[in-house]
Each structure stands twice: as C-alpha cells, then as structure tokens.
Design a protein around this motif. Sequence first.
Motif, PDB file in Angstrom:
ATOM      1  N   LEU A 111       0.817  -1.207  -0.049  1.00 45.03           N
ATOM      2  CA  LEU A 111       0.035   0.093  -0.016  1.00 45.03           C
ATOM      3  C   LEU A 111       0.809   1.391  -0.114  1.00 45.03           C
ATOM      4  N   CYS A 112       1.969   1.178   0.706  1.00 44.82           N
ATOM      5  CA  CYS A 112       2.551   2.311   0.826  1.00 44.82           C
ATOM      6  C   CYS A 112       3.454   2.459  -0.505  1.00 44.82           C
ATOM      7  N   ILE A 113       3.813   1.609  -1.149  1.00 40.25           N
ATOM      8  CA  ILE A 113       4.454   1.705  -2.540  1.00 40.25           C
ATOM      9  C   ILE A 113       3.711   2.230  -3.466  1.00 40.25           C
ATOM     10  N   ALA A 114       2.387   1.606  -3.361  1.00 40.89           N
ATOM     11  CA  ALA A 114       1.362   2.152  -4.374  1.00 40.89           C
ATOM     12  C   ALA A 114       1.089   3.739  -4.297  1.00 40.89           C
ATOM     13  N   VAL A 115       1.227   4.231  -3.142  1.00 33.33           N
ATOM     14  CA  VAL A 115       0.717   5.527  -2.998  1.00 33.33           C
ATOM     15  C   VAL A 115       2.077   6.566  -3.143  1.00 33.33           C
ATOM     16  N   ALA A 116       3.248   5.922  -2.995  1.00 31.47           N
ATOM     17  CA  ALA A 116       4.392   6.627  -3.167  1.00 31.47           C
ATOM     18  C   ALA A 116       5.125   6.608  -4.486  1.00 31.47           C
ATOM     19  N   SER A 117       4.636   5.658  -5.309  1.00 25.71           N
ATOM     20  CA  SER A 117       5.137   5.225  -6.607  1.00 25.71           C
ATOM     21  C   SER A 117       5.838   6.410  -7.454  1.00 25.71           C
ATOM     22  N   PRO A 118       4.911   7.461  -7.749  1.00 28.63           N
ATOM     23  CA  PRO A 118       5.427   8.685  -8.434  1.00 28.63           C
ATOM     24  C   PRO A 118       6.850   8.994  -7.992  1.00 28.63           C
ATOM     25  N   ILE A 119       6.833   9.348  -6.648  1.00 26.62           N
ATOM     26  CA  ILE A 119       8.084   9.859  -6.223  1.00 26.62           C
ATOM     27  C   ILE A 119       9.124   8.908  -6.072  1.00 26.62           C
ATOM     28  N   LEU A 120       8.762   7.655  -5.800  1.00 31.06           N
ATOM     29  CA  LEU A 120       9.833   6.614  -5.831  1.00 31.06           C
ATOM     30  C   LEU A 120      10.636   6.359  -7.248  1.00 31.06           C
ATOM     31  N   VAL A 121       9.638   6.520  -8.167  1.00 31.75           N
ATOM     32  CA  VAL A 121      10.370   6.191  -9.471  1.00 31.75           C
ATOM     33  C   VAL A 121      11.258   7.346  -9.955  1.00 31.75           C
ATOM     34  N   ALA A 174      13.444   9.595 -17.138  1.00 30.24           N
ATOM     35  CA  ALA A 174      13.333   8.798 -18.370  1.00 30.24           C
ATOM     36  C   ALA A 174      12.501   7.647 -17.999  1.00 30.24           C
ATOM     37  N   TYR A 175      12.160   7.409 -16.910  1.00 28.46           N
ATOM     38  CA  TYR A 175      11.165   6.243 -16.795  1.00 28.46           C
ATOM     39  C   TYR A 175       9.777   6.662 -16.013  1.00 28.46           C
ATOM     40  N   GLY A 176       9.372   7.851 -16.255  1.00 27.88           N
ATOM     41  CA  GLY A 176       8.318   8.367 -15.642  1.00 27.88           C
ATOM     42  C   GLY A 176       7.070   7.834 -15.831  1.00 27.88           C
ATOM     43  N   ASP A 177       6.962   6.669 -16.908  1.00 24.28           N
ATOM     44  CA  ASP A 177       5.833   6.247 -17.167  1.00 24.28           C
ATOM     45  C   ASP A 177       5.669   4.862 -16.435  1.00 24.28           C
ATOM     46  N   SER A 178       6.872   4.580 -15.605  1.00 23.29           N
ATOM     47  CA  SER A 178       6.950   3.460 -14.861  1.00 23.29           C
ATOM     48  C   SER A 178       6.057   3.694 -13.434  1.00 23.29           C
ATOM     49  N   ALA A 179       5.812   4.805 -13.146  1.00 26.11           N
ATOM     50  CA  ALA A 179       5.046   5.135 -11.905  1.00 26.11           C
ATOM     51  C   ALA A 179       3.787   4.427 -11.843  1.00 26.11           C
ATOM     52  N   ALA A 180       2.912   4.485 -12.809  1.00 24.96           N
ATOM     53  CA  ALA A 180       1.684   4.083 -12.925  1.00 24.96           C
ATOM     54  C   ALA A 180       1.895   2.485 -12.981  1.00 24.96           C
ATOM     55  N   VAL A 181       2.794   1.903 -13.669  1.00 24.89           N
ATOM     56  CA  VAL A 181       3.249   0.451 -13.780  1.00 24.89           C
ATOM     57  C   VAL A 181       3.357   0.102 -12.366  1.00 24.89           C
ATOM     58  N   LEU A 182       4.245   0.625 -11.633  1.00 25.00           N
ATOM     59  CA  LEU A 182       4.487   0.246 -10.041  1.00 25.00           C
ATOM     60  C   LEU A 182       3.130   0.445  -9.276  1.00 25.00           C
ATOM     61  N   GLN A 183       2.483   1.422  -9.356  1.00 27.80           N
ATOM     62  CA  GLN A 183       1.296   1.388  -8.547  1.00 27.80           C
ATOM     63  C   GLN A 183       0.364   0.237  -9.008  1.00 27.80           C
ATOM     64  N   ILE A 184       0.120  -0.106  -9.994  1.00 27.47           N
ATOM     65  CA  ILE A 184      -0.659  -1.384 -10.155  1.00 27.47           C
ATOM     66  C   ILE A 184      -0.213  -2.527  -9.907  1.00 27.47           C
ATOM     67  N   LEU A 185       1.256  -2.807 -10.138  1.00 28.58           N
ATOM     68  CA  LEU A 185       1.926  -4.125  -9.514  1.00 28.58           C
ATOM     69  C   LEU A 185       1.911  -4.068  -8.055  1.00 28.58           C
ATOM     70  N   ALA A 186       2.080  -3.034  -7.523  1.00 30.85           N
ATOM     71  CA  ALA A 186       1.937  -3.086  -5.817  1.00 30.85           C
ATOM     72  C   ALA A 186       0.490  -3.565  -5.259  1.00 30.85           C
TER      73      ALA A 186
END
Length: 764
Positions: free
Chosen positions: A305-315, A322-334
């Motif tokens: 849950l914490c990773i899903a909330v903080a995914s944009p900042i973490l990425v 360069a990997y900005g699109d990975s934030a939404a991917v990380l949120q869904i995966l979490a």
Amino acid sequence: MKQQIDETYRPPRARRKSVGFQAIALAASTGTAQLVVALLYIWSARSAGPESFGVLVASIGIGTAAVGFLDFGTNSYWSREVAIGRMSLDLLGRRIASKIVFAAMLATAWVLICLWFIPGTFLWIASPIAFSSLLNQSFQVSLRGIARGDLVSFSILSDRLVALLAFGAMVLGGVSIIDCLWLSLTLGSLWAAVSGWLLTPAGARPLLRLDLTTNPWKSAGHYGLANVAFSAQSLDTPIMTVFGGPTAAGIYAAVARWTQPMGMLANAFSSAAAPHMARATTGVEAWHHVKRSIWLPAAAILACLCIAVASPILVLLLIGGAYGDSAAVLQILALGTIPAIANQPLFVFLQARGLDKPVSFLAMINVVVQLGLVAILSAYMGAIGAALAAAVSQLVMLVGLITIVAVNRHGIAKRGKVSRQPARAREIRVVQVLLSPRIGGAEALVASLNTCWQDSAVRSSTVYLDETTSAPRGRFERIIRLALELRKRRPDVILAHSAIPNIYARIAAPPRTPVVTVLHSAGDDFKGVKMRFVEWLLSARTACVVAVSQGQRERYGEHFPRAKRIVVIPNGIRSDIRTRTKASKHLKSMATIARVATQKNPVLWTEVASRLSQQGSTLEMTWWGPVTSEPGLQTLVESFRSTRSAGRFAGPTDDPGTVLEMSDALFHPADREAHSIGILEAAAAGLPILCSTAVAATLPSNIVALPFEKGNAESALRSINELGDRWSDLSNQAISAAIGVKEMFSIKNCADEYVKLIHEVLRH
C-alpha cells in the motif's frame, strides 16, 4: 557420582530454532536479497537505455524461467523426501549429479545455438543465469530437508551480497554495465551453491556420484507442474518485448521487481508455517500455530500500500524522469501483489493437505491466463497492460484457491491427519541404549556421537536400562520401561551398545524399528552356550552388527557364520583432546583412566604402585575412575588407600582431557581390550602408553606403546624403567605421532560412518 558422569557424557541438546525465528530469518534474507537485486536493476537501468536494458532483462528472464523447467519440481520433491527419510543421501547425490550434467549440456547447447544462429543478441546470457541458479537451488535441498532455514537464509543472503560486490568491482574496472549485471548475478549464484554445500552438515550432505541412468525428474509429479507454472511467470517481460516493444519492456522491467521483497515475506511465512498447517486437524488448530507470525504477510500488505501511494516519488528519485511512465506500472503492480501475498500461504496450505493436484492445475491455468493477457494488453496499452495482466491473474488465482477450499472443506481435515506422519519425520531419530550411566568406552562413544550429530539431520538421545550402577532393575522391569521409553521417543533406528543392552533392545523394540547392535567387550561375549543361544534367537531382530575392531568381527563371525551383516567401525576420539607441544624433562606421573573393574586388573596396578614406593621412586601413579560394585573391589581400594604408597585412587573425573594434560604417560593394566578409547585419547594427547602385550597388539603401529606381560608386575616395572631411561626419545615420538592418531580416529569420521550405516539400514 551420577551427576559428574552426566555432565561429562551427556551433551546438552542443540537448541533448535523456532518457527518464528526461521520465518524471520528467511524473510530478512530474501527481503534483503531482493532489495539488492532491485538496486542492481536500478543501477543498470540508469546507466543503460530502456531498449538495451529491456533486451538484457528479457534474456535474464528466459534464464530464470528455464530454471523452473529444468528443475520441474525436483528440489521441492527431494526436500520432502529427505525430510521424511524416504530418500537416501546416495540416491539424492546421484539425482543431483544427473540433473547438473543434463543442465550443463542443455546450457552449452543454448549458447552455441544463440551464437551461431542469432549472433549479436543477449539471448545466450540465459544459459549461465539458468545453470548457476539451478546449481544453487540443488545444493540447498538437504538444508531445507533437515529444516535448517537459518542456514538457507545465510546462503540466500551471501548470494546477493557477492553479486553486489562483484557488480561494484566490475563497474570500477570499466566493464560494460550490461555485462556487469548478468555476470554479477551468475557469480552470486555460484557462490551460494558453494556456501550451501559447505553449510550442510556432513551427515546430511548428499553423496555426489554421476550415474547417467538415474532419472532426476522421477516422481516429481504435481510439484513440478506448479513450479514450472510459477517460473513461467518470468516470461512476461520477453513476451511484452515481442508484443509491446523493447521500450515498453524496459519501462515495465525497471519496476517489476520492486514488489518482490513483499512476496518474499509471504513465502517465508508459508515455508515456516507449512509443517504446522499440515499437522493441524482443524482451522482453529492451524490458526493457533501460525498466528504469532501473521505479522509477516500483514507487513508485506502494508508495504504494498505504501509503495502504491508513493510510486511517482519513488520512480522519480530512484531511476529518473526517463522512466516516468513506470510510476503507474509500479502502482498497479503493488496493488496486484496484495492478493498474491494471500495466495502464497493458501497455496502451501492446500499442498500440505494433500490437494497438490488441483492447485498445480490451477497454477498452470493461471499462468496461461496471465501470459495471454500480457500479450494482448501490452500490444494496446504497453507496460500498463502487462501490469494489469499480473494483477488480474493474482485475483483469478485467489478466487480459484478459495473455490478449492470450499469444494474440499470436508476432506481437508482428513488429509491433514494423513499427512501427519511425513510432518513428524523431519529428521532421523536415533535412540542409543546403554546399561547404566557410568564411565566406559561405550558411554564415551555414545556421548561423542550425540555431540557430533547436534547440527545434522540425526537427532540422537540416550536411554539407560538402569538409572544407577548400584541398583540394577529386574529383567521384566527393564523390558517394560525400555519398551515404554521407545514407544514415547518413536525412533527410526536403535543403536544398542554392549551385550546386555543388545538383548533388551531387540526384545523391547517396536516390530518395524531396526536395531543395530554394537559390540564393545574386550572379551568374547558369546563364549557361553546361553549367550550364543539368545543371540541366535534374536538374530531376526538384528539389522546389523557393529564391531569396534577386526578381532571382534572375526570372533563374532566364527560363532555366527550366517549373520546378516557385520561391519567394523572403530571408536572415535573426543574432539576436545588437546595435544601437547613439548614433553616434560622427566617422567613424573602416570595416569590410569578407567572404571575400577576386574577386567581392568586393578590388582596389578596396586602391586606396581606398591613396588615403586618400596623402591623409593618419586613417580606418581593415579587411577581416575569410579569403583564398580563387583565383589572385593571396594575392599581392595580402601585397603590400598590405608597404605603409604605413592599411588592413589582419585575417583571419577568429569574432565579426562585435563587429566591427560597433567600426566606424562598412561598406564593401562587391563589384560585385554577390544578398542580402548582411553588409550587412543592418551595417544592423541601425546602420551606414551604402557599396556599388556595383548592390548598393544590391538593398537596402530604409530602409537608409542611399551608392552608388558599381562598380569606380571615385574614385567610392568621393567617397561616403566625403560620408559624412564628413554624418556626424551619416546616422549617426543609420542608427541610426533599424536596428530596422526587424531586424524585416523577422529570422532567425526566415526560419526559419519554411523550415519552412512543408519541410512543403509533404513533403505533396506
């Protein structure tokens, strides 16, 4: 006296790690290992572009998936078979060796195919990744089989730490970042394979022997289908590379592993709780066993849950814009990892209940659904589609597992009862039977074996026919008490030591429990007709006969030429015996360490000590050991103590090693011995030996021994005088020979031989 003997020869039980500790150790090591992998991926992603990084990760993914196909559930199956004692170390070693050879051949073929037909790609990297991982996992089988999760966790942690160090060293050395990643992962797995092998106790280490006729995948069954299904999930990145393109694959792969540490927490919880879930007959009982460790999956869910909330900042912080699109991917995966955390213990629970067939088919169906969705959705939605496919597949898996539970809710408890026997037999239980707690060769051997087996798959305990030497029980009481004790301890094998315990153990043992009889007597136990008849009568209950010397073996074979099997295993020396480095200037003291028993000839000892005093000798003679209850011995000792002789009976000792350190030589007055541990320990300490010619004949040629005629005090005095005259040469020779004696008769070698024998007995 009993307390002193117990402290000397009853080693403390090894403190076994609790289920909670095992779970925490596995969770900590796997979590740390996955964080290290994530760090390596982050480092590589920042240094390489999405396209080249995506192809590299796809190749690594192929190698990871190949491990599951090559293994086909063999590691899980072997671990279970080792745990319940159905697979010998010899068979395990042959299967591991065969699997390694087949894997090496396939890996070599893949490299040649890639270099010949598709040069210029990274696909050949899958071979070293797959082979090193398979080697690592195969060498963990024994550790998992003997429930040493703490050692497994150390091997897992060392794998990734070595990979991290290798990665850093190669980066500093100017190696390309692409090569740094796959090389470091390969080196880490190879190191973990070596450490797993070295950490495995010698008694549980498989006997590697190549036999190409051995099928390593035999009987892997539904464990293999399930493992292949889970391994095939790693194909999501290669599939997405084909259907969604390398850039989308790189965006997905850059964060795909960030949620794996949470999955590892759930896996550690499941591994530690599995045996208890198998034994539980009701849901309440199962919950009672696992509730103390439930915080592990709960913590994993909270982390998701914490990773899903903080995914944009973490990425943004970790891999850059360069990997900005990975934030939404990380949120869904979490978020998709949350049902995966629930699936893991539920899946293991159903396997433990005997429902491995339906859950393996469910796993196969689920992975087909997931990879199909990856192919379809990534073509239209890119990396987001692959993340959605993973999340949906975990929800489908959860629904399927709940359905299996609902359909089989009445049969689960019944299967749990059936699975209790394998759950109990996690180790080989050995009960060693002795006459009474006293000082002697058999008692010393049993104590040393118990100590050596503390960190192995053998769990040994000792049972005495009589609690004290002074108050022996009656025959029927011995049989009844021993039978009850054996029923309570439920041994897999019984080791009975010396003639009388050999008889009672075979009478009282459960019908299907093999009994190994160990001969210790210096004389011929079967000289009389009565003992020969009893031995013949009980021969059907004898799995094997162990003699501590070749002479014993020959005497037994003469009496019983049709005996099933007679083996020779010499006694071993205690590991705490310290070898002196320098001899004293003169012969000042001689020790005797043994029970004061008729067989040890204390009459000769008192006569020699008295004559030395009469001659005005300053040589001190000391007998360390308890006085037995044989008629006349107590009177002999008290009478000798009343004289002014230089010799003395010092009573029992709880530290024979220190006695040997304080002495210059060992005087052994016994007329005969089978294979005296006391003499071997004295030789290992660097002491010259004075003993009868019959006893000297049983000793190795490198031991410095001055023989005398048995029972002849005059001959013994001549040997003592010779030792004094040649003290400098003989004492230095004894010190030089001590290391060889220690190596030849180490208790470790002795314990290993008994472990091999135990496995052979169980196999037959």
